[in-house]
Scaffold this active site. Structure first.
Site, PDB file in Angstrom:
ATOM      1  CD  GLU A 274      19.485 -26.189 -82.128  1.00 12.32           C
ATOM      2  OE1 GLU A 274      19.517 -25.034 -81.675  1.00 12.32           O
ATOM      3  OE2 GLU A 274      18.513 -26.634 -82.746  1.00 12.32           O
TER       4      GLU A 274
ATOM      5  CB  THR B 193      14.029 -25.175 -76.593  1.00 10.86           C
ATOM      6  OG1 THR B 193      13.526 -24.416 -77.684  1.00 10.86           O
ATOM      7  CG2 THR B 193      14.193 -26.615 -77.040  1.00 10.86           C
TER       8      THR B 193
HETATM    9  N1  HSE Z   1      13.247 -31.849 -80.820  1.00 17.41           N
HETATM   10  C1  HSE Z   1      13.415 -30.596 -80.149  1.00 17.41           C
HETATM   11  C2  HSE Z   1      12.346 -30.492 -79.078  1.00 17.41           C
HETATM   12  C3  HSE Z   1      13.266 -29.476 -81.108  1.00 17.41           C
HETATM   13  O1  HSE Z   1      11.191 -30.769 -79.392  1.00 17.41           O
HETATM   14  O2  HSE Z   1      12.655 -30.154 -77.939  1.00 17.41           O
HETATM   15  C4  HSE Z   1      13.432 -28.140 -80.457  1.00 17.41           C
HETATM   16  O3  HSE Z   1      13.546 -27.167 -81.428  1.00 17.41           O
END
Ligand code: HSE
Length: 317
Positions: free
Chosen positions: A133, A189
């Site tokens: 990630e 993200t």
């Molecule tokens: N929890 C993470 C966010 C998930 O909301 O940034 C991203 O896929």
């Protein structure tokens, strides 16, 4: 001595946060999913091919590809002088908040574990997958990867050490997904995390803790309506809503059409709504979400799915 030379693995999409559980809640989805073929080679290199949905946007460089990072890390940690070839058939669209990078990361962690007979448990698979990630999101959040590894609903009680609680989802839980066709920025993200507040007023903490606790109870009791009405977040959702055109219109429309709750899926821009299939079908909710986006001039792909199982082996030899 490797257990197999080649494996084919199925790894699911997932939705993270579910409203109040930022970086804590995740849920695997039955559809879509990635199909990943992993082979051992003599090359001493990690080689990656990507096909399928939006594959042209995904890097094949093993140091930038989430699956490549996981493979590199596992070979290094286990001191293995081997090459790995990874062929990813993307079913999970990247960059829309459905855990696309997590699906590929979990597939490789699970697949290498099977190939090499490493006997890693869920905790180890999550730890390796979360490394992937970083390549795509810039942070080691484990909500999507935990859901992709375990299936159904997960709660990350602790990151250090990693402690993930896994609960079955109720059979009458339907999930409607709307993916707006909008241009998302590279490193989406990372950017969606940069807009989040650094400090949170106590009143909002109280709201989110209450809703998160109630959602966990909703899953434990199999109460879809409780899950739906707990899907309200006053910390992350408001900060990200402005990045999704028509967010409030679509959410309100889904609830008016019979959804028990709706929120941003992961870092967005997809929106998910939950439906109690005992008294509602997903069709009207999907239609309402599509119409909601259309009101602000945005076309959206909508589909319905269910909570699903975690990463699994399709074939091995
Ligand atoms: N929890 C993470 C966010 C998930 O909301 O940034 C991203 O896929």
């Amino acid at each position: 001595m490797p257990k197999f030379r080649k494996v084919i693995v199925r790894s699911p999409a997932s939705t993270a946060n579910l409203g109040p559980g930022f970086d804590v809640f995740g849920m695997a989805l039955e559809h879509p999913y990635d199909k990943v073929t992993i082979k051992l080679t003599q090359s001493n290199k990690v080689e990656i091919e990507v096909h399928g949905v939006s594959s042209n946007t995904i890097p094949c460089d093993p140091f930038r590809n989430t699956a490549g990072v996981v493979a590199g890390q596992m070979l290094k940690e286990f001191g293995l002088n081997l090459g790995v070839s990874i062929k990813i058939e993307k079913g999970v669209p990247p960059g829309v908040g459905l855990g696309s990078s997590a699906a590929s990361a979990a597939a490789v962690a699970f697949g290498l574990n099977e190939l090499l007979g490493l006997q890693l448990d869920h905790k180890d698979l999550i730890r390796f997958s979360a490394k992937g990630e970083v390549a795509s999101a810039g942070s080691e959040h484990a909500d999507n990867v935990s859901a992709a590894v375990c299936g159904d609903f997960v709660i990350i009680r602790s990151y250090d050490p990693i402690d993930v609680i896994h609960l079955k989802a109720p059979p009458n839980l339907g999930v409607c997904v709307a993916i707006p066709k909008i241009q998302t920025l590279p490193k989406k993200t990372e950017k969606a995390r940069a807009v989040l507040p650094v400090e949170v007023p106590m009143k909002k903490v109280i709201h989110n803790v209450g809703h998160a606790a109630a959602m966990a109870v909703g899953f434990a009791l199999g109460d879809v309506k409780l899950i739906g009405r707990s899907m309200h977040d006053v910390v992350v959702e408001p900060a990200r809503a402005s990045m999704i055109p028509g967010y409030q219109i679509v959410k309100d429309a889904a609830i008016k059409a019979g959804a028990c709750g709706a929120t941003v899926s992961g870092a967005g821009p997809s929106i998910i709504a939950v439906v109690d299939e005992n008294d509602h079908t997903s069709e009207s909710v999907m239609e309402a979400m599509k119409k909601g986006f259309r009101k602000v001039g945005v076309d959206a792909e909508v589909f319905s799915t269910k909570p699903g199982k975690g990463v699994s082996l399709i074939w091995a030899k």
